[in-house]
Each structure stands twice: as structure tokens, then as C-alpha cells.
Motif scaffolding. Structure first.
Motif, PDB file in Angstrom:
ATOM      1  N   ARG A  78       0.839  -1.194   0.000  1.00 25.61           N
ATOM      2  CA  ARG A  78       0.000   0.000   0.000  1.00 25.61           C
ATOM      3  C   ARG A  78       0.881   1.253   0.000  1.00 25.61           C
ATOM      4  O   ARG A  78       2.005   1.250   0.525  1.00 25.61           O
ATOM      5  CB  ARG A  78      -0.892   0.000   1.243  1.00 25.61           C
ATOM      6  CG  ARG A  78      -1.920   1.133   1.296  1.00 25.61           C
ATOM      7  CD  ARG A  78      -2.650   1.140   2.620  1.00 25.61           C
ATOM      8  NE  ARG A  78      -1.746   1.451   3.727  1.00 25.61           N
ATOM      9  CZ  ARG A  78      -1.796   0.862   4.919  1.00 25.61           C
ATOM     10  NH1 ARG A  78      -2.684  -0.077   5.161  1.00 25.61           N
ATOM     11  NH2 ARG A  78      -0.928   1.212   5.862  1.00 25.61           N
ATOM     12  N   ARG A  79       0.334   2.300  -0.594  1.00 24.85           N
ATOM     13  CA  ARG A  79       1.004   3.605  -0.553  1.00 24.85           C
ATOM     14  C   ARG A  79      -0.067   4.707  -0.538  1.00 24.85           C
ATOM     15  O   ARG A  79      -1.210   4.478  -0.960  1.00 24.85           O
ATOM     16  CB  ARG A  79       1.907   3.804  -1.760  1.00 24.85           C
ATOM     17  CG  ARG A  79       1.134   4.084  -3.044  1.00 24.85           C
ATOM     18  CD  ARG A  79       2.037   4.481  -4.187  1.00 24.85           C
ATOM     19  NE  ARG A  79       1.250   4.807  -5.380  1.00 24.85           N
ATOM     20  CZ  ARG A  79       1.776   5.143  -6.557  1.00 24.85           C
ATOM     21  NH1 ARG A  79       3.085   5.181  -6.684  1.00 24.85           N
ATOM     22  NH2 ARG A  79       1.008   5.424  -7.579  1.00 24.85           N
ATOM     23  N   PRO A  80       0.293   5.897  -0.080  1.00 24.12           N
ATOM     24  CA  PRO A  80      -0.611   7.027  -0.271  1.00 24.12           C
ATOM     25  C   PRO A  80      -0.809   7.257  -1.764  1.00 24.12           C
ATOM     26  O   PRO A  80       0.120   7.082  -2.554  1.00 24.12           O
ATOM     27  CB  PRO A  80       0.133   8.202   0.379  1.00 24.12           C
ATOM     28  CG  PRO A  80       1.086   7.564   1.323  1.00 24.12           C
ATOM     29  CD  PRO A  80       1.483   6.264   0.703  1.00 24.12           C
TER      30      PRO A  80
ATOM     31  N   PHE B 137      -7.755 -10.431   1.330  1.00 24.53           N
ATOM     32  CA  PHE B 137      -6.936  -9.882   2.406  1.00 24.53           C
ATOM     33  C   PHE B 137      -7.652  -8.651   2.960  1.00 24.53           C
ATOM     34  O   PHE B 137      -8.155  -7.809   2.189  1.00 24.53           O
ATOM     35  CB  PHE B 137      -5.552  -9.475   1.894  1.00 24.53           C
ATOM     36  CG  PHE B 137      -4.727  -8.716   2.900  1.00 24.53           C
ATOM     37  CD1 PHE B 137      -4.043  -9.389   3.889  1.00 24.53           C
ATOM     38  CD2 PHE B 137      -4.662  -7.319   2.865  1.00 24.53           C
ATOM     39  CE1 PHE B 137      -3.285  -8.683   4.822  1.00 24.53           C
ATOM     40  CE2 PHE B 137      -3.903  -6.620   3.789  1.00 24.53           C
ATOM     41  CZ  PHE B 137      -3.221  -7.311   4.776  1.00 24.53           C
ATOM     42  N   THR B 138      -7.706  -8.536   4.272  1.00 31.82           N
ATOM     43  CA  THR B 138      -8.375  -7.406   4.906  1.00 31.82           C
ATOM     44  C   THR B 138      -7.344  -6.441   5.473  1.00 31.82           C
ATOM     45  O   THR B 138      -6.551  -6.815   6.347  1.00 31.82           O
ATOM     46  CB  THR B 138      -9.311  -7.880   6.026  1.00 31.82           C
ATOM     47  OG1 THR B 138     -10.286  -8.774   5.476  1.00 31.82           O
ATOM     48  CG2 THR B 138     -10.026  -6.698   6.661  1.00 31.82           C
ATOM     49  N   ASP B 139      -7.341  -5.219   4.952  1.00 33.25           N
ATOM     50  CA  ASP B 139      -6.426  -4.177   5.413  1.00 33.25           C
ATOM     51  C   ASP B 139      -7.155  -3.348   6.472  1.00 33.25           C
ATOM     52  O   ASP B 139      -8.158  -2.680   6.172  1.00 33.25           O
ATOM     53  CB  ASP B 139      -6.013  -3.292   4.239  1.00 33.25           C
ATOM     54  CG  ASP B 139      -5.057  -2.176   4.658  1.00 33.25           C
ATOM     55  OD1 ASP B 139      -4.514  -2.260   5.787  1.00 33.25           O
ATOM     56  OD2 ASP B 139      -4.867  -1.241   3.855  1.00 33.25           O
ATOM     57  N   VAL B 140      -6.644  -3.387   7.686  1.00 30.77           N
ATOM     58  CA  VAL B 140      -7.270  -2.654   8.780  1.00 30.77           C
ATOM     59  C   VAL B 140      -6.505  -1.375   9.112  1.00 30.77           C
ATOM     60  O   VAL B 140      -6.758  -0.737  10.129  1.00 30.77           O
ATOM     61  CB  VAL B 140      -7.388  -3.539  10.036  1.00 30.77           C
ATOM     62  CG1 VAL B 140      -8.327  -4.715   9.779  1.00 30.77           C
ATOM     63  CG2 VAL B 140      -6.019  -4.035  10.479  1.00 30.77           C
ATOM     64  N   GLY B 141      -5.547  -1.022   8.227  1.00 32.72           N
ATOM     65  CA  GLY B 141      -4.858   0.248   8.410  1.00 32.72           C
ATOM     66  C   GLY B 141      -3.550   0.177   9.152  1.00 32.72           C
ATOM     67  O   GLY B 141      -3.043   1.214   9.595  1.00 32.72           O
ATOM     68  N   SER B 142      -2.976  -1.012   9.319  1.00 37.41           N
ATOM     69  CA  SER B 142      -1.693  -1.115  10.011  1.00 37.41           C
ATOM     70  C   SER B 142      -0.603  -0.418   9.209  1.00 37.41           C
ATOM     71  O   SER B 142      -0.723  -0.203   8.000  1.00 37.41           O
ATOM     72  CB  SER B 142      -1.331  -2.584  10.228  1.00 37.41           C
ATOM     73  OG  SER B 142      -1.276  -3.268   8.989  1.00 37.41           O
ATOM     74  N   ASP B 143       0.486  -0.073   9.898  1.00 39.41           N
ATOM     75  CA  ASP B 143       1.579   0.641   9.245  1.00 39.41           C
ATOM     76  C   ASP B 143       2.218  -0.210   8.157  1.00 39.41           C
ATOM     77  O   ASP B 143       2.406  -1.426   8.315  1.00 39.41           O
ATOM     78  CB  ASP B 143       2.644   1.035  10.271  1.00 39.41           C
ATOM     79  CG  ASP B 143       2.150   2.105  11.232  1.00 39.41           C
ATOM     80  OD1 ASP B 143       1.182   2.808  10.887  1.00 39.41           O
ATOM     81  OD2 ASP B 143       2.738   2.219  12.326  1.00 39.41           O
ATOM     82  N   ALA B 144       2.553   0.409   7.040  1.00 38.83           N
ATOM     83  CA  ALA B 144       3.217  -0.285   5.936  1.00 38.83           C
ATOM     84  C   ALA B 144       4.726  -0.279   6.152  1.00 38.83           C
ATOM     85  O   ALA B 144       5.287   0.685   6.677  1.00 38.83           O
ATOM     86  CB  ALA B 144       2.871   0.378   4.618  1.00 38.83           C
ATOM     87  N   ASP B 145       5.365  -1.367   5.730  1.00 42.14           N
ATOM     88  CA  ASP B 145       6.820  -1.478   5.808  1.00 42.14           C
ATOM     89  C   ASP B 145       7.402  -0.990   4.486  1.00 42.14           C
ATOM     90  O   ASP B 145       7.407  -1.712   3.490  1.00 42.14           O
ATOM     91  CB  ASP B 145       7.215  -2.931   6.073  1.00 42.14           C
ATOM     92  CG  ASP B 145       8.719  -3.125   6.152  1.00 42.14           C
ATOM     93  OD1 ASP B 145       9.454  -2.113   6.056  1.00 42.14           O
ATOM     94  OD2 ASP B 145       9.157  -4.283   6.297  1.00 42.14           O
ATOM     95  N   TYR B 146       7.906   0.248   4.468  1.00 38.37           N
ATOM     96  CA  TYR B 146       8.388   0.827   3.217  1.00 38.37           C
ATOM     97  C   TYR B 146       9.811   0.376   2.866  1.00 38.37           C
ATOM     98  O   TYR B 146      10.362   0.809   1.854  1.00 38.37           O
ATOM     99  CB  TYR B 146       8.310   2.357   3.289  1.00 38.37           C
ATOM    100  CG  TYR B 146       6.884   2.856   3.269  1.00 38.37           C
ATOM    101  CD1 TYR B 146       6.167   2.898   2.083  1.00 38.37           C
ATOM    102  CD2 TYR B 146       6.251   3.249   4.441  1.00 38.37           C
ATOM    103  CE1 TYR B 146       4.851   3.336   2.057  1.00 38.37           C
ATOM    104  CE2 TYR B 146       4.929   3.691   4.420  1.00 38.37           C
ATOM    105  CZ  TYR B 146       4.232   3.723   3.232  1.00 38.37           C
ATOM    106  OH  TYR B 146       2.926   4.145   3.211  1.00 38.37           O
ATOM    107  N   THR B 147      10.404  -0.488   3.684  1.00 40.65           N
ATOM    108  CA  THR B 147      11.679  -1.107   3.292  1.00 40.65           C
ATOM    109  C   THR B 147      11.441  -2.401   2.520  1.00 40.65           C
ATOM    110  O   THR B 147      12.377  -2.986   1.991  1.00 40.65           O
ATOM    111  CB  THR B 147      12.540  -1.411   4.531  1.00 40.65           C
ATOM    112  OG1 THR B 147      11.889  -2.409   5.334  1.00 40.65           O
ATOM    113  CG2 THR B 147      12.770  -0.155   5.345  1.00 40.65           C
ATOM    114  N   HIS B 148      10.196  -2.854   2.506  1.00 40.08           N
ATOM    115  CA  HIS B 148       9.840  -4.086   1.805  1.00 40.08           C
ATOM    116  C   HIS B 148       8.907  -3.702   0.666  1.00 40.08           C
ATOM    117  O   HIS B 148       7.716  -3.514   0.856  1.00 40.08           O
ATOM    118  CB  HIS B 148       9.163  -5.056   2.771  1.00 40.08           C
ATOM    119  CG  HIS B 148       8.846  -6.392   2.167  1.00 40.08           C
ATOM    120  ND1 HIS B 148       8.270  -7.424   2.873  1.00 40.08           N
ATOM    121  CD2 HIS B 148       9.028  -6.874   0.907  1.00 40.08           C
ATOM    122  CE1 HIS B 148       8.099  -8.454   2.080  1.00 40.08           C
ATOM    123  NE2 HIS B 148       8.558  -8.145   0.889  1.00 40.08           N
TER     124      HIS B 148
END
Length: 604
Positions: free
Chosen positions: A219-221, A247-258
Motif C-alpha cells: 500500500r502507498r498514499p 486480504f483485509t487491510d485494517v490500516g496497520s503501518d506499511a513497511d516501506y523497506t519491503h
């Protein structure tokens, strides 16, 4: 000992006494053994006629297999001439003008065929012989297919910023490139427990699972740059005849190194799957990676597949040691790739010289070090053999051996043709092949249809060239990695037809003698290659109880004219073996020594 081989006449007056004793003024149609003695060269037997009588062909034998691959103008053939009479045929876009540029690389069960400026093709040798059609000529870069499509369903009313998603497919432990789900100013980041975005992905069309193990979601902005990993799902269900994963996205932080994996040649286009426009000059398998060059954009760029996944050029982010790589060899000025070879490291032959990679090929070790300024002839592939790496120096039309010098701590390109330079002065080398067996040697063909052999043992100062010719022009010699089996592609001068022939043992192996004490008297061993190539042995054409009968025209005069009859078998009634001026052989099966007689037809 004749360990110096045939010497250039320019050296006759300047040859040392030692070299004079071991050199020859002429060594023709013989080979030098590894002990320095002279023997007649091994014979050859006929296999089959090439695909086209109009166009020449290029041949390749995958090492230590039964396969022989032929490519000619717009068509090709895969055969196993020693185990099956069946063949597989295929079409391609290569013309006769491309044959000099074709390069082959084998990695079981695939053979990659490259030509700069043309799409690479891959031949799958696992198909049974007799399978006709294009099915065994497949896309060489079978990256894991991306999900078919994806959609988002918002639960609640997300009130965060707008977001985009990328979804990838997991299969066989590998990750595909992704499918982009643009937010379109519709989907927002969930920020409360009552809000979520459900990502639904069709991973397989139809209900037959192709081995999919799940999906990864990023995910990204919206329009905000990099995607970050937010989770994965292995839940796969049947929906309307298709396999889906949610897959259910509940808004957890994204890992932008992956980040999602990309094709190494196009990191900006994560949805692109095609790499056919690379138009690679050459392919090589090195440290379980397939190495090609991106000739479509920059011939200097080398592309390495994933470790153990030689058709997968996806690169992970963050960059993993076993992921696909893109790198350049170090050079001063443009250095286009001519050839690649796995020979005690990755050796790159370029327009600026020879470079080599040592150690583990990984993101922290991508440098290639220049080892010499020699530039090879693009029409003849370098050859890695026991004791060295042979290549044709295009500047001098000579053959050099690339070896490491412990004394000087550098690589030397020793010219191995210097003392027999007269054999190369007016001829261009068209192919090189290493012949394994009791008499290991190097075969070299020239553009005038002649060929030469080279017996070498550098520690014992054995460097012996001899020259060869016959009643057919030898256009290519193909090594197999199998002892005493080397293919000769010959052109019959009488009608310009081309044939495939194979060597027979010069010395019958001991294992053969154990089962057949008279193996050395077999016609296939006794045949010499100076005769015109033939399709079948004459006695194979006898009908019923017919046999060959030789009688003297003058009774009792066996030194004079002889007449050969063959009953009612129509062997000599048409042009062919009975052509006036033709040659053939007859073996006396009544004789304990099985002598052979060579006959010229003077009247039919």
C-alpha cells in the motif's frame, strides 16, 4: 616424437635442433597422440542429411546428452540420433544470415538460443521425441504470472487519506510482479476499528489450482511514491469457477523497506512481464543464475536471474542475495558484450577486452575486473577445455589460450598458433570443438572447408597442429562431451548437399572388446572419412537372399579388372553408388582379418 606438429615454413631455417627433431614440414590427415606419435585420424559414419539443401545450418549438442539441435533458415530440429529416429521440429525467426551470430547455452532441460537484435528462444528438451509443433519452443523468461485481476471493497467509511494497492502472487516460493489497484480517489486508509478495506484477488482463472500459495499486499498514499508491505494471505477459495484470495487491510503501518519485486530491466514498471525486447547477445549459466545482457537498451548491462530460478528475473526489495540482479562490468568507454562463459569465474568477452568476475555473485560483489585487451571473433564462441580457455583473436586471426600466470600474477593470452601460423594466414576459423576420448584434441574448421587438429599438453610442451582435408567440405564440428563422439557437418562438393556425420573410436575401448573381441574389424570402425558421405551401407540395400559377388573379368586374374554383381537388387541401376567415378568399399566377411577394398566405378 612429433610433439611440435607441423611447423610454419618461415621457421624452418630458424628452428632449434630440439624443435627440428620434433617438428614436421607437413602433417596432413594425421593426428598427434598425447605421447607424440602419429596415427591416422579416426573415421566417421553418416547419420542423416540436414534440414535444407538450400541453406546452411548451425548445430549444437548439449553436453553429455543424446540431443542434437539443428537451426537453419526459419526452421529447426531437435533429434536424438543415437536413441531414436524421431525428431521434433519447430519454427523461428532466424534467417541464414543470423546463423553466424547464434549462441547456445544449456541448462537442463532448457537450451537458450540468443542472437543480438532478435528475441531469445528457449527449447524444452523434456518433450518426448516425435512431438511436432511449437509447444516446446516457449517464452524463455517464465516469471511467475501475476494475479489476473483485483478489486477493493471498503467496510465502514474510511476517513484517512486516499491509498493505492499492489497485489503479488506467491507460487513455488517465489513472488510475482504485482497488479496495481489504483485508488481513483475512492479508497481511504482505515483509521478506526470499524473500518477496513478488503482486497479481493482472482489468482487463477478456472478452478484448477496452478500451485498458488497466496498473495502479498502493498500500500502507498495515492500517487505518493513507494509501496510498503502491509500483509499477506493464504486463504484461497472457489468463486464462480475461479480461485480467489482475500486480504483485509485494517490500516496497520506499511513497511516501506519491503517493496514489491520488479523486473530487473524495468524497475519503474512493476506491471510489466515481458523481457523479450532485451534481444540478448548471449546467455550463460553461472552460480545457478541465468546471465544475459540487455542488448535492447545497453549492451553493457548484464542481467542475472534469481538463484536456482533461471527463468525468473524478478528482484526483491529490499535487495536479497538470491534475487535477480542488474549490473555492468567495469570499463573505460563503451564495452558491448560479445560472449559470456563460466570458466573459473564469469568471463565476459567485450568490445573493450576480457573481464572476469570471481567469488559469489551478490549485491555486494558485482564488479568484473579487466583481464586483457584481446577482442574475440563474434562468429566463433570461446571454448573452455581442460588446461585453458581458447578464443579466436579477431585482430590477428589466431587462437589464444587465456591462462593465469603465477609468476607474473596476471592473465596471459598465449598464442597457440604462432609456430603453425601458415595454417591460419588465409583462412578464417568458423568453429572449435573439443574431442574427448583416448586421444583428446581440439578440432578447428576453416571457411574454405578444410580443418585442423591441435594436440596439447602445456606442461610437457606439447603443442602440435596438423591439417586435414577430404572429399567433402567440413563446415562445422560440434563437441558433445561424450568420449569419441564428435559431430562433423559436411557439404558434399558434387551437389552441395549437407550431411551430419559422427566420429567412431580411433581405438576401440576395452569395455567394448570384452563383449565384442572383433569390434575393431566392424565396418563402422574401419570406414575412413575420405570417401563421399553415404546414407546406408551398400549391403543394407540387398534384397532377400542376394549377395555381392566379385569375379575377375579375366578368369583367375585377381590383380586385373573385377566385376561386382548384386543379384537382382537394384543398387547400381540408377545414379548414386553406381555413378561412374564414384567410390565405395567392400568388406570380405570370409577373411579372418576382414580386409576392406576401395573401388572406383569405371563402367555401369
Amino acid at each position: 616424437s612429433f610433439s611440435a606438429g607441423e611447423r610454419d615454413p618461415a621457421l624452418w631455417e630458424r628452428t632449434t635442433l630440439q624443435k627440428f627433431k620434433t617438428g614436421l614440414s607437413t602433417a596432413r590427415n594425421v593426428i598427434v597422440t598425447k605421447q607424440g606419435s602419429l596415427v591416422s585420424r579416426m573415421g566417421r559414419t553418416h547419420l542423416y542429411e540436414t534440414l535444407s539443401s538450400t541453406y546452411k545450418s548451425k548445430f549444437y549438442a548439449p553436453p553429455r546428452t543424446e540431443f542434437l539441435i539443428e537451426i537453419t533458415h526459419l526452421s529447426g530440429k531437435i533429434s536424438t540420433p543415437f536413441t531414436s529416429s524421431a525428431s521434433n521440429f519447430f519454427s523461428h525467426s532466424f534467417t541464414e544470415d543470423d546463423l553466424d551470430y547464434l549462441k547456445f547455452e544449456y541448462s537442463e532441460p532448457y537450451v537458450y538460443v540468443t542472437r543480438q537484435g532478435e528475441n531469445t528462444i528457449m527449447l524444452d528438451l523434456s518433450y518426448p521425441m516425435g512431438t511436432i509443433g511449437p509447444s516446446f519452443q516457449v517464452d524463455p523468461f517464465t516469471n511467475i504470472e501475476a494475479p489476473t485481476n483485483a478489486s477493493i471493497t471498503a467496510a465502514g467509511v474510511p476517513s484517512g487519506y486516499f491509498v493505492d494497492y499492489v497485489v503479488t502472487k506467491i507460487k513455488n516460493g517465489q513472488e510475482s510482479v504485482g497488479v496495481v489497484i489504483p485508488g481513483a480517489s475512492t479508497y481511504k486508509l482505515p483509521i478506526t476499528s470499524s473500518q477496513s478495506n478488503e482486497v479481493t484477488v482472482r489468482v487463477v482463472t478456472g478452478i484448477v489450482n496452478d500451485g498458488c500459495e497466496g498473495i502479498n499486499v502493498y500500500r502507498r498514499p495515492q500517487n505518493g511514491g513507494a509501496y510498503g508491505y502491509v500483509g499477506s494471505s493464504s486463504y484461497i477459495a472457489n468463486s464462480g469457477g475461479n480461485l480467489i484470495c482475500t486480504f483485509t487491510d485494517v490500516g496497520s503501518d506499511a513497511d516501506y523497506t519491503h517493496l514489491p519485486p520488479n523486473l530487473v530491466a524495468s524497475p519503474a514498471s512493476i506491471s510489466s512481464l515481458t523481457v523479450s525486447n532485451w534481444n540478448s547477445t548471449v546467455a550463460a549459466v553461472y552460480q545457478q543464475r541465468l546471465i544475459v545482457n540487455d542488448a535492447g537498451n545497453n549492451a553493457e548491462t548484464l542481467l542475472a536471474s534469481r538463484v536456482g530460478k533461471q527463468n525468473n528475473f524478478n528482484r526483491d526489495y529490499p535487495l536479497a542475495a538470491d534475487g535477480a540482479l542488474a549490473f555492468k562490468h567495469g570499463s573505460s568507454g563503451f564495452a558491448g558484450i560479445i560472449d559470456l562463459l563460466d570458466a573459473d569465474g564469469l568471463v565476459a568477452f567485450t568490445t573493450m577486452g576480457i573481464f572476469q568476475h570471481r567469488g559469489e555473485l551478490s549485491p555486494t560483489n558485482l564488479a568484473l575486473v579487466k583481464k586483457g585487451k584481446w577482442v574475440i571473433d563474434y562468429r566463433t564462441r570461446p571454448l573452455s577445455v581442460p588446461g585453458g580457455l581458447f578464443f579466436v583473436d579477431i585482430a590477428t586471426n589466431t587462437i589464444r589460450n587465456l591462462v593465469w600466470s603465477e609468476e607474473a600474477n596476471v592473465y596471459n593470452g598465449q598464442e597457440i598458433t604462432i609456430f603453425s601460423n601458415h595454417l591460419f594466414q588465409t583462412r578464417r576459423v568458423t568453429s572449435m570443438a573439443y574431442h574427448e576420448g583416448p586421444i583428446p584434441l581440439l578440432w578447428v574448421t576453416f571457411d574454405d572447408g578444410t580443418y585442423a587438429s591441435f594436440t596439447y599438453e602445456f606442461d610437457q610442451e606439447m603443442r602440435a597442429w596438423t591439417r586435414h582435408d577430404s572429399q567433402v567440405a567440413v563446415e562445422q564440428i560440434v563437441e558433445t562431451g561424450i568420449p569419441d563422439r564428435t559431430y562433423f557437418i559436411v557439404k558434399r562438393l558434387s551437389d552441395n548437399k549437407r550431411f551430419v556425420e559422427v566420429t567412431v573410436p580411433r581405438f576401440v575401448p576395452a569395455s567394448t572388446y570384452q563383449t565384442d573381441p572383433d569390434a575393431d574389424k566392424n565396418p563402422s570402425i574401419a570406414f575412413m572419412d575420405s570417401m563421399i558421405t553415404f546414407k546406408t551401407l551398400l549391403n543394407d540395400s540387398l534384397v532377400g537372399a542376394d549377395e555381392f559377388v566379385l569375379t575377375p573379368v579375366t578368369p583367375g586374374d585377381w590383380e586385373g579388372e573385377l566385376e561386382l554383381t548384386c543379384g537382382t537388387s537394384p543398387i547400381f541401376t540408377v545414379a548414386g553408388p553406381g555413378t561412374v567415378g564414384g567410390f565405395f568399399r567392400v568388406f570380405d566377411s570370409e577373411s579372418p582379418d576382414l580386409p576392406a577394398y576401395t573401388f572406383e566405378v569405371t563402367q555401369r
